[in-house]
Design an enzyme around this catalytic site. Structure first.
Site, PDB file in Angstrom:
ATOM      1  N   SER A  41     -47.557  42.580 104.818  1.00 49.40           N
ATOM      2  CA  SER A  41     -48.391  43.600 104.202  1.00 49.40           C
ATOM      3  C   SER A  41     -49.816  43.055 104.224  1.00 49.40           C
ATOM      4  O   SER A  41     -50.223  42.281 103.360  1.00 49.40           O
ATOM      5  CB  SER A  41     -47.928  43.869 102.765  1.00 49.40           C
ATOM      6  OG  SER A  41     -48.720  44.852 102.159  1.00 49.40           O
ATOM      7  N   HIS A 155     -41.352  44.777 102.552  1.00 48.77           N
ATOM      8  CA  HIS A 155     -40.638  43.511 102.457  1.00 48.77           C
ATOM      9  C   HIS A 155     -39.120  43.666 102.463  1.00 48.77           C
ATOM     10  O   HIS A 155     -38.398  42.676 102.422  1.00 48.77           O
ATOM     11  CB  HIS A 155     -41.066  42.757 101.200  1.00 48.77           C
ATOM     12  CG  HIS A 155     -42.450  42.199 101.291  1.00 48.77           C
ATOM     13  ND1 HIS A 155     -43.069  41.537 100.243  1.00 48.77           N
ATOM     14  CD2 HIS A 155     -43.328  42.172 102.315  1.00 48.77           C
ATOM     15  CE1 HIS A 155     -44.272  41.157 100.609  1.00 48.77           C
ATOM     16  NE2 HIS A 155     -44.463  41.527 101.863  1.00 48.77           N
ATOM     17  N   GLN A 163     -43.324  47.097  96.100  1.00 47.59           N
ATOM     18  CA  GLN A 163     -43.030  46.040  97.076  1.00 47.59           C
ATOM     19  C   GLN A 163     -42.343  44.824  96.467  1.00 47.59           C
ATOM     20  O   GLN A 163     -41.473  44.217  97.090  1.00 47.59           O
ATOM     21  CB  GLN A 163     -44.345  45.605  97.743  1.00 47.59           C
ATOM     22  CG  GLN A 163     -44.171  44.614  98.885  1.00 47.59           C
ATOM     23  CD  GLN A 163     -45.418  44.538  99.737  1.00 47.59           C
ATOM     24  OE1 GLN A 163     -45.610  45.317 100.654  1.00 47.59           O
ATOM     25  NE2 GLN A 163     -46.287  43.597  99.434  1.00 47.59           N
ATOM     26  N   GLU A 164     -42.738  44.437  95.257  1.00 50.32           N
ATOM     27  CA  GLU A 164     -42.143  43.262  94.620  1.00 50.32           C
ATOM     28  C   GLU A 164     -41.906  43.530  93.141  1.00 50.32           C
ATOM     29  O   GLU A 164     -42.792  44.017  92.437  1.00 50.32           O
ATOM     30  CB  GLU A 164     -43.067  42.044  94.739  1.00 50.32           C
ATOM     31  CG  GLU A 164     -43.324  41.553  96.141  1.00 50.32           C
ATOM     32  CD  GLU A 164     -44.324  40.400  96.156  1.00 50.32           C
ATOM     33  OE1 GLU A 164     -44.284  39.565  95.230  1.00 50.32           O
ATOM     34  OE2 GLU A 164     -45.155  40.351  97.076  1.00 50.32           O
ATOM     35  N   GLU A 205     -38.941  37.315 101.349  1.00 52.11           N
ATOM     36  CA  GLU A 205     -39.577  36.520 100.307  1.00 52.11           C
ATOM     37  C   GLU A 205     -38.589  35.952  99.302  1.00 52.11           C
ATOM     38  O   GLU A 205     -38.984  35.434  98.262  1.00 52.11           O
ATOM     39  CB  GLU A 205     -40.661  37.340  99.601  1.00 52.11           C
ATOM     40  CG  GLU A 205     -41.818  37.687 100.543  1.00 52.11           C
ATOM     41  CD  GLU A 205     -43.064  38.153  99.810  1.00 52.11           C
ATOM     42  OE1 GLU A 205     -42.961  38.472  98.609  1.00 52.11           O
ATOM     43  OE2 GLU A 205     -44.128  38.194 100.439  1.00 52.11           O
ATOM     44  N   ASP A 242     -45.780  44.129  92.352  1.00 53.94           N
ATOM     45  CA  ASP A 242     -46.785  44.287  93.400  1.00 53.94           C
ATOM     46  C   ASP A 242     -46.516  45.642  94.044  1.00 53.94           C
ATOM     47  O   ASP A 242     -45.498  45.827  94.702  1.00 53.94           O
ATOM     48  CB  ASP A 242     -46.676  43.161  94.424  1.00 53.94           C
ATOM     49  CG  ASP A 242     -47.615  43.345  95.612  1.00 53.94           C
ATOM     50  OD1 ASP A 242     -48.486  44.248  95.560  1.00 53.94           O
ATOM     51  OD2 ASP A 242     -47.475  42.593  96.603  1.00 53.94           O
ATOM     52  N   GLU A 285     -50.030  44.298  90.422  1.00 55.28           N
ATOM     53  CA  GLU A 285     -50.852  43.874  91.566  1.00 55.28           C
ATOM     54  C   GLU A 285     -51.047  45.037  92.536  1.00 55.28           C
ATOM     55  O   GLU A 285     -50.109  45.787  92.796  1.00 55.28           O
ATOM     56  CB  GLU A 285     -50.144  42.713  92.277  1.00 55.28           C
ATOM     57  CG  GLU A 285     -50.835  42.181  93.519  1.00 55.28           C
ATOM     58  CD  GLU A 285     -50.003  41.115  94.214  1.00 55.28           C
ATOM     59  OE1 GLU A 285     -50.138  40.974  95.439  1.00 55.28           O
ATOM     60  OE2 GLU A 285     -49.217  40.422  93.536  1.00 55.28           O
ATOM     61  N   ASP A 312     -55.329  41.939  95.236  1.00 53.69           N
ATOM     62  CA  ASP A 312     -54.967  41.150  96.423  1.00 53.69           C
ATOM     63  C   ASP A 312     -55.717  41.707  97.626  1.00 53.69           C
ATOM     64  O   ASP A 312     -56.746  41.180  98.034  1.00 53.69           O
ATOM     65  CB  ASP A 312     -53.455  41.191  96.636  1.00 53.69           C
ATOM     66  CG  ASP A 312     -53.021  40.537  97.953  1.00 53.69           C
ATOM     67  OD1 ASP A 312     -53.822  39.786  98.549  1.00 53.69           O
ATOM     68  OD2 ASP A 312     -51.886  40.791  98.400  1.00 53.69           O
ATOM     69  N   LYS A 337     -54.979  33.798  98.751  1.00 60.94           N
ATOM     70  CA  LYS A 337     -54.176  33.477  99.931  1.00 60.94           C
ATOM     71  C   LYS A 337     -55.091  32.823 100.967  1.00 60.94           C
ATOM     72  O   LYS A 337     -55.939  33.508 101.550  1.00 60.94           O
ATOM     73  CB  LYS A 337     -53.549  34.746 100.523  1.00 60.94           C
ATOM     74  CG  LYS A 337     -52.565  35.463  99.608  1.00 60.94           C
ATOM     75  CD  LYS A 337     -52.119  36.775 100.235  1.00 60.94           C
ATOM     76  CE  LYS A 337     -51.069  37.481  99.387  1.00 60.94           C
ATOM     77  NZ  LYS A 337     -50.718  38.819  99.937  1.00 60.94           N
ATOM     78  N   HIS A 365     -48.083  32.750  98.274  1.00 59.08           N
ATOM     79  CA  HIS A 365     -47.453  32.575  99.584  1.00 59.08           C
ATOM     80  C   HIS A 365     -47.687  33.824 100.422  1.00 59.08           C
ATOM     81  O   HIS A 365     -48.382  34.761 100.014  1.00 59.08           O
ATOM     82  CB  HIS A 365     -45.961  32.327  99.407  1.00 59.08           C
ATOM     83  CG  HIS A 365     -45.241  33.508  98.789  1.00 59.08           C
ATOM     84  ND1 HIS A 365     -43.899  33.722  98.917  1.00 59.08           N
ATOM     85  CD2 HIS A 365     -45.691  34.551  98.042  1.00 59.08           C
ATOM     86  CE1 HIS A 365     -43.537  34.827  98.285  1.00 59.08           C
ATOM     87  NE2 HIS A 365     -44.616  35.341  97.743  1.00 59.08           N
ATOM     88  N   ARG A 366     -47.067  33.867 101.609  1.00 57.56           N
ATOM     89  CA  ARG A 366     -47.039  35.070 102.436  1.00 57.56           C
ATOM     90  C   ARG A 366     -45.590  35.395 102.789  1.00 57.56           C
ATOM     91  O   ARG A 366     -44.680  34.581 102.584  1.00 57.56           O
ATOM     92  CB  ARG A 366     -47.849  34.896 103.722  1.00 57.56           C
ATOM     93  CG  ARG A 366     -49.339  34.633 103.545  1.00 57.56           C
ATOM     94  CD  ARG A 366     -50.065  35.627 102.659  1.00 57.56           C
ATOM     95  NE  ARG A 366     -50.015  37.008 103.071  1.00 57.56           N
ATOM     96  CZ  ARG A 366     -51.027  37.668 103.650  1.00 57.56           C
ATOM     97  NH1 ARG A 366     -52.165  37.045 103.933  1.00 57.56           N
ATOM     98  NH2 ARG A 366     -50.916  38.952 103.938  1.00 57.56           N
ATOM     99  N   LYS A 388     -47.385  32.539  92.962  1.00 58.86           N
ATOM    100  CA  LYS A 388     -46.321  33.339  93.552  1.00 58.86           C
ATOM    101  C   LYS A 388     -45.840  32.598  94.795  1.00 58.86           C
ATOM    102  O   LYS A 388     -46.586  32.450  95.747  1.00 58.86           O
ATOM    103  CB  LYS A 388     -46.843  34.714  93.963  1.00 58.86           C
ATOM    104  CG  LYS A 388     -47.102  35.681  92.836  1.00 58.86           C
ATOM    105  CD  LYS A 388     -47.714  36.979  93.356  1.00 58.86           C
ATOM    106  CE  LYS A 388     -46.836  37.642  94.407  1.00 58.86           C
ATOM    107  NZ  LYS A 388     -47.418  38.919  94.904  1.00 58.86           N
TER     108      LYS A 388
END
Length: 417
Positions: A41, A155, A163-164, A205, A242, A285, A312, A337, A365-366, A388
């Protein structure tokens, strides 16, 4: 200590695609290596990731980046004393573009990370200690972890629009306690999903890629896990999400196609206000599009006293975007990031600017990671409040958490390794 050789290498990340590794050889015979991650993303303001194109490896090869390391960057540094900051500045000059489109942000970051490691080694310091030295800090702190439990959107491809879904343990005494709590939440969720005859596959992830009907079902499952772990283990947690809202934004209409509805910025904010009333949400986020500065300012004004508001894609670890966001009073926290900007020195500038203006910072992280644990040291050396690093599964995620355990031992017990 002089550099004798710099080697670039094409390796493979946790998604099975190529990424860049850099190895620096020092005159005392020691070497250091660094490997860079890649995002799925990806915000439009992120620095340019150089790929080969063509048919080989779906166009995702990085031999051009490797060539840039060995043919363009290395000749300037071989034979010279290691100075990570000055060498980062030299690479930025060599690239000569705002978004690293000449050499590639992934190219620069691999070298930058290796140079920071090399100078820390030469100075006989831990990497986090050297980072603190660069920032002129006389103390460090461990970050609070956000554990990825459920993944959706890009993801996971499972129908969830958020997404998260993350949990943040509260009331734990130290980082080890937080990690152990995260493990318990993860394993109890796995048991519950099995009991419900739901799949327990994990996503890129490290969180579960479950085919929930909607976001609310995912939140309700998290509430159930929170209740279970509270009764069985006395653990407490809050939630973080997120949204990655830019993925749902239509620039032509100015609307978000979210949860099968067309919503404007006010509609998205109303949705978050409803969630906050129903669930123990601490952090949201990327709740709006990365270019909607007016919407972000309104969301911040309405929600900042209730939750942490994280930018982000909005900031992209870029000091100019962060400065503008500070001026416009957008968000309360900045996600960091390194591969969004290209060098560790620029990353540290972004962290310092954010903290100087009262913004929380979260090292991240990614989606496509390596076993490199650099961001663990970065989070401690820069005393970032949160990190994260993914779910409590997959070795490329646990590598960061395990490194933080080692750092905590050193800080608590003054271990000499």
């Amino acid at each position: 200590m002089k550099i004798m050789h710099i080697l670039g290498r094409e390796i493979f990340d946790s998604s099975g695609f190529p990424t860049v590794q850099c190895q620096v050889f020092l005159e005392n015979g020691l070497t250091v290596t660094a490997s860079v991650p890649s995002g799925k993303s990806i915000g439009s303001a992120e620095a340019y990731e150089l790929r080969d194109g063509g048919s080989r490896l779906f166009g995702r090869g990085v031999t051009k980046a490797v060539d840039n390391i060995e043919r363009i960057i290395a000749p300037y540094f071989v034979g010279k004393e290691v100075n990570a900051v000055d060498m980062d500045l030299k690479m930025i000059e060599l690239d000569g573009t705002v978004n690293k489109t000449t050499l590639g942000a992934n190219t620069l970051l691999a070298v930058s990370m290796a140079l920071y490691r090399a100078e820390a080694l030469i100075e006989k310091m831990e990497l986090y200690e050297f980072i603190a030295l660069i920032l002129d800090s006389d103390s460090v702190r461990l970050p609070y972890p956000f554990f990825n439990l459920i993944n959706g959107a890009k993801h996971a491809d499972n129908g969830l629009t958020i997404q998260e879904f993350m949990i943040i343990p509260v009331g734990v005494p130290n980082f080890r306690g937080a990690l152990e709590a995260g493990i318990v939440f993860f394993q109890e969720l796995k048991l519950l999903l099995k009991k419900l005859n739901m799949p327990v596959e994990v996503s890129d992830e490290g969180g579960f890629a479950v085919g929930f009907e909607n976001n609310i079902q995912a939140f309700d499952i998290l509430l159930e896990i929170s209740d279970i772990t509270s009764k069985k283990y006395g653990l407490s947690c809050v939630f973080g999400i997120d949204v990655a809202a830019s993925n749902y934004f239509d620039k032509n209409t100015g609307l978000y196609l979210f949860n099968n509805d067309f919503l404007n910025a006010d509609g998205m904010i109303d949705y978050y206000q409803d969630l906050i009333k129903k669930y123990p949400i601490y952090s949201i986020e990327d709740g709006l599009d990365e270019q909607d500065w007016i919407g972000w300012a309104k969301m911040t004004r309405l929600l900042e006293n209730q939750i942490q508001i994280v930018g982000d894609d909005l900031f992209a670890t870029n000091i100019f975007r962060i400065a503008y966001g500070i001026e416009q009073k957008c968000a309360t926290s900045v996600l960091i990031k390194p591969n969004q900007i290209g060098t560790i020195t620029e990353t540290l500038q972004a962290i310092k600017l954010s903290k100087d203006h009262g913004y929380n910072t979260i090292i991240s992280h990614r989606a496509s990671e390596t076993e490199d644990s650099f961001i663990a040291d970065l989070s401690v050396g820069s005393s970032c409040e949160q990190i994260k690093a993914g779910g409590c599964s997959r070795s490329e995620r646990l590598a960061k958490y395990n490194r933080l355990l080692c750092i905590e031992d050193r800080l608590l017990f003054n271990f000499e390794f």
